[in-house]
Design a protein around this motif. Structure first.
Motif, PDB file in Angstrom:
ATOM      1  N   UNK A 130       6.189   3.532  10.062  1.00 45.43           N
ATOM      2  CA  UNK A 130       5.348   2.341  10.166  1.00 45.43           C
ATOM      3  C   UNK A 130       5.605   1.379   9.008  1.00 45.43           C
ATOM      4  N   UNK A 131       5.746   1.926   7.804  1.00 40.44           N
ATOM      5  CA  UNK A 131       6.062   1.059   6.661  1.00 40.44           C
ATOM      6  C   UNK A 131       7.376   0.325   6.906  1.00 40.44           C
TER       7      UNK A 131
ATOM      8  N   UNK B 288      -0.820  -9.609  11.568  1.00 41.24           N
ATOM      9  CA  UNK B 288       0.499  -9.613  10.934  1.00 41.24           C
ATOM     10  C   UNK B 288       1.503 -10.390  11.802  1.00 41.24           C
TER      11      UNK B 288
ATOM     12  N   UNK C  86       0.832  -1.195   0.000  1.00 43.85           N
ATOM     13  CA  UNK C  86       0.000   0.000   0.000  1.00 43.85           C
ATOM     14  C   UNK C  86       0.872   1.253   0.000  1.00 43.85           C
TER      15      UNK C  86
ATOM     16  N   UNK D 293      -5.139  -5.268  13.725  1.00 43.15           N
ATOM     17  CA  UNK D 293      -4.495  -5.721  12.495  1.00 43.15           C
ATOM     18  C   UNK D 293      -3.045  -6.147  12.746  1.00 43.15           C
ATOM     19  N   UNK D 294      -2.379  -5.475  13.676  1.00 46.03           N
ATOM     20  CA  UNK D 294      -0.999  -5.858  13.991  1.00 46.03           C
ATOM     21  C   UNK D 294      -0.943  -7.290  14.538  1.00 46.03           C
TER      22      UNK D 294
ATOM     23  N   UNK E 265      -1.167  -2.428   8.175  1.00 45.15           N
ATOM     24  CA  UNK E 265      -0.156  -3.246   7.491  1.00 45.15           C
ATOM     25  C   UNK E 265       0.144  -2.637   6.125  1.00 45.15           C
ATOM     26  N   UNK E 266       1.365  -2.883   5.625  1.00 47.54           N
ATOM     27  CA  UNK E 266       1.680  -2.429   4.261  1.00 47.54           C
ATOM     28  C   UNK E 266       1.238  -3.469   3.230  1.00 47.54           C
ATOM     29  N   UNK E 267       0.859  -4.670   3.689  1.00 49.01           N
ATOM     30  CA  UNK E 267       0.599  -5.765   2.755  1.00 49.01           C
ATOM     31  C   UNK E 267      -0.892  -5.986   2.518  1.00 49.01           C
TER      32      UNK E 267
ATOM     33  N   UNK F 165      -1.256   2.355   4.305  1.00 52.30           N
ATOM     34  CA  UNK F 165      -0.524   1.412   5.158  1.00 52.30           C
ATOM     35  C   UNK F 165      -0.833   1.676   6.622  1.00 52.30           C
TER      36      UNK F 165
ATOM     37  N   UNK G   8       6.813  -2.625   9.362  1.00 52.51           N
ATOM     38  CA  UNK G   8       6.131  -3.797   8.800  1.00 52.51           C
ATOM     39  C   UNK G   8       7.015  -4.525   7.787  1.00 52.51           C
TER      40      UNK G   8
END
Lengths: 68, 93, 210
Positions: free
Chosen positions: B17-18, C168, A37, C164-165, A47-49, A42, B21
């Motif tokens: 944050x990117x 992940x 994203x 959401x974390x 999440x970035x995915x 994100x 992750x």
């Protein structure tokens, strides 16, 4: 099959198939990179995915645990 | 976004944050060159934004960021848990 | 060693006071499936895990959980700091108030103080990672129950982020588990020889038989 729905061009974001090498074991498929994203999406998604984004749908107010 | 400080912090929060992750992904995919490249790009960009924030507003890291000359500005309000420190997320989708 | 970064992982800016909700959300600070338990669990388990992937994963997720602990503390503080006596009494915050005032104390929603009994560090890398995956699921459920109790978007947004974390992190622990399984299956590992008592001949190999 879980989805490629969040990913572009039908990329499947995980290894398939998994080949188990033993009984009595849990296996999570390795993620495979498809895309990420942008900056704001994100952070807001957590999440970035795209393949890992699984948002929660809030339960009905009159119902503690029935899923409606 | 109503002020420069909030908008820089907003951008830094997104980039950091990117990085968090992607970093977790790379821990279990240490040979994924494509993602390493993305991770490095984001780290580089975040570094520039971090520099911008520290130059104009406040130190970010304990015993990593230099202080202003006459006053040890690490102790200055606001602290991250206060309302005043924070902002509403903005930016392009 | 850690370096503190003077910002939150995700911004928390809550306008509306709500001590009843604060008391519920506190459970993610010091409750059985909360962020403090998560952080201590992973940061303790990392010392005795085996693969580089699992060490890095436990180290970094344990660190991220500390950032989540800070977010939860911020949410609880901002929801309760402006409460007046009437709100404290009417919203069931009084039982917490007599013990802690408006301080942030690691306890569950029902007031049980934090205990290390919420977590395990078993010295077995497979066992530990299974626990970690279960812990992520339990925390996800808790965030969903909290979201069911929340109408304020200022509170819901950071809670959704934290939920959401968990998803992940589950994925990363699952991948770390795969590396540990492969490592323990590999030839580098000692094969435990069949003990003598399993042999069919009458001489079992022990001192007595000899």
């Amino acid at each position: 099959m879980y989805s490629a729905k969040n990913c572009p061009s039908n990329c499947i974001p995980y290894q398939t198939p998994i080949e188990p090498s033993s009984l009595s074991r849990a296996y999570v498929p390795f993620q495979i990179y498809c895309s990420i994203y942008g900056e704001k999406q994100s952070l807001l998604s957590g999440t970035v995915f795209p393949g890992l984004y699984k948002p929660y749908v809030k339960k009905n107010e009159n119902c503690g645990n029935c899923g409606k | 976004m109503n002020n420069k400080r909030d908008s820089i912090l907003n951008r830094l929060t997104m980039l950091d944050f990117m990085a968090v992750d992607l970093h977790l992904y790379l821990n279990t995919h240490p040979n994924d060159k494509e993602v390493i490249e993305k991770y490095n790009e984001i780290i580089k960009e975040a570094e520039e934004v971090r520099y911008e924030y520290e130059k104009n507003f406040a130190p970010l890291c304990s015993f990593r960021s230099a202080s202003s000359e006459h006053h040890f500005n690490w102790i200055n309000n606001p602290w991250p848990w206060s309302r005043k420190f924070n902002y509403y997320i903005e930016g392009e989708e | 060693m850690w370096v503190y970064e003077k910002k939150l992982e995700f911004p928390v800016k809550i306008k509306k006071t709500n001590p009843a909700l604060a008391k519920c959300i506190l459970t993610q600070y010091g409750g059985p499936d909360g962020e403090l338990a998560a952080s201590l669990r992973y940061l303790s388990q990392r010392f005795t895990t085996v693969t580089p992937e699992a060490k890095a994963t436990l180290n970094d997720i344990g660190t991220e959980e500390l950032a989540h602990l800070e977010m939860i503390g911020s949410i609880v503080m901002q929801l309760s700091e402006d409460a007046d006596m009437q709100e404290i009494k009417n919203q069931g915050f009084d039982s917490y108030y007599v013990d802690h005032g408006l301080g942030i104390y690691p306890a569950s929603a029902s007031g049980v103080p934090f205990t290390a009994a919420y977590l395990q560090s078993k010295g077995d890398p497979i066992t530990d990672l299974y626990e970690d995956m279960a812990a992520e699921q339990k925390a996800r459920s808790t965030y969903e129950y909290l979201l069911n109790l929340t109408d304020d978007p200022d509170v819901a947004e950071p809670l959704k982020f934290l939920r959401e974390r968990e998803i992940v992190h589950f994925q990363r622990f699952g991948e770390a588990l795969r590396t540990v399984q492969d490592y323990l299956d590999s030839e580098r590992c000692f094969v435990i020889p069949k003990p003598n008592f399993m042999n069919n001949d009458k001489n079992c190999g022990c001192k007595k038989c000899k």
